[in-house]
Design an enzyme around this catalytic site. Structure first.
Site, PDB file in Angstrom:
ATOM      1  CB  SER A  42      -0.981  -0.412   1.692  1.00 15.78           C
ATOM      2  OG  SER A  42      -2.317   0.646   1.133  1.00 15.78           O
ATOM      3  CG  ASP A 159      -3.654  -2.684   0.605  1.00 13.20           C
ATOM      4  OD1 ASP A 159      -2.879  -3.392   1.581  1.00 13.20           O
ATOM      5  OD2 ASP A 159      -4.432  -1.589   1.203  1.00 13.20           O
TER       6      ASP A 159
END
Length: 298
Positions: A42, A159
């Site tokens: 991320s 993610d």
């Protein structure tokens, strides 16, 4: 003369909190410590990719500060329907392409790069170490509920923090002898203000609805337990946990960015004796009682 051990830097996800990675990189660069490889998730994937591609720390700081300014956050917010996420992510991808280059491949980066993602269809963790950098970063930053997942053939990528938020084990796989893991997602206050979770000392309005804040908080609880278990398995030599202000969350605390940078600097400074010993071969300092200094901060 012996070669320096290969240093792996694992940068965790954490939204705005992840800007502490810039402070860590500042200290390492000042000390002449260059990572052999960088892994990230991320925000850690974004900053790691910029650095691995050859961007200076100063330029990274300017870039991410510009990105997370409130005016640009709204420019990057491209609402989408049907709702697989609040934002389609097209504007974010364009910004990444401008910063990294649309055709840059991970194999061409001066520093080895790897990011983590999750395949929602296969229900498995995926480490991406080759191919287009922007595509890899876009997958790694696809926080469910915020950005739409990335469809790649039969894969739907989200993610990587859901299964490996601080990919220290991946740094080992890429060949690192010494691993520094930077965990910015440690527990932080759910609310330090009103009943909606908005910090009372923030000058800026919230940018996410309360329901998303609730989802993110629950996600963080699960993610942190997995981080603990994965770090136990990977056994990084040094774990940095920057003391980011409690008012800074994944998508909040934009008016405390300077404090977030400084938290990264402070964490790296505290670990410098151990870093110098392990990476540069300098003698370790000891405490007054003769015991070695701690390798985890804070």
């Amino acid at each position: 003369m012996d070669e320096q051990p290969k240093l792996g830097l694992a940068l965790g996800g954490g939204g705005v909190r992840g800007l502490a990675h810039v402070g860590v990189l500042k200290v390492l660069e000042r000390e002449g410590v260059t990572p052999y490889c960088i892994t990230g998730t991320s925000m850690g994937a974004i900053i790691g990719a910029l650095y691995a591609a050859g961007m200076s720390v100063e330029k990274i700081e300017d870039t991410v500060t510009d990105v997370v300014s409130l005016s640009n956050m709204f420019k990057l917010a491209d609402l989408t329907y049907p709702w697989r996420g609040l934002f389609a992510g097209h504007n974010a991808v364009e910004y990444l392409r401008e910063s990294l280059g649309a055709d840059l491949c991970m194999e061409d980066c001066p520093i080895k790069l790897g990011v983590s993602a999750v395949d929602l269809i296969a229900r498995e963790l995926l480490y991406i170490t080759s191919g287009n950098v922007v595509d890899a970063v876009r997958a790694s930053m696809s926080l469910v509920g915020v950005f739409t997942p990335v469809q790649q053939g039969k894969r739907r990528l989200a993610d990587g923090g859901y299964l490996d938020n601080v990919p220290a084990g991946l740094a080992r796989e890429l060949g690192a002898d010494i691993v520094i893991a930077v965990d910015v997602g440690t527990e932080f206050a759910y609310t330090n203000g009103d009943d909606h979770g908005n910090p009372i000392n923030s000058r800026l309005p919230p940018v996410t609805p309360p329901v998303i804040e609730d989802i993110l908080q629950l996600n963080m609880m699960m993610v942190q337990e997995l981080v603990r278990l994965r770090l136990e398995l990977a056994q990084p030599e040094i774990i940095l946990r920057p003391d980011v202000p409690e008012t800074v969350g994944i998508l909040s605390g934009f008016d405390h960015i300077a404090d977030v940078y400084e938290a990264g600097v402070a964490a790296a400074e505290e670990a410098l004796p151990r870093i110098r010993e392990l990476v540069l071969g300098m003698p370790a300092l000891t405490e007054p009682d003769g015991s070695p200094e701690q390798t985890e901060t804070p």
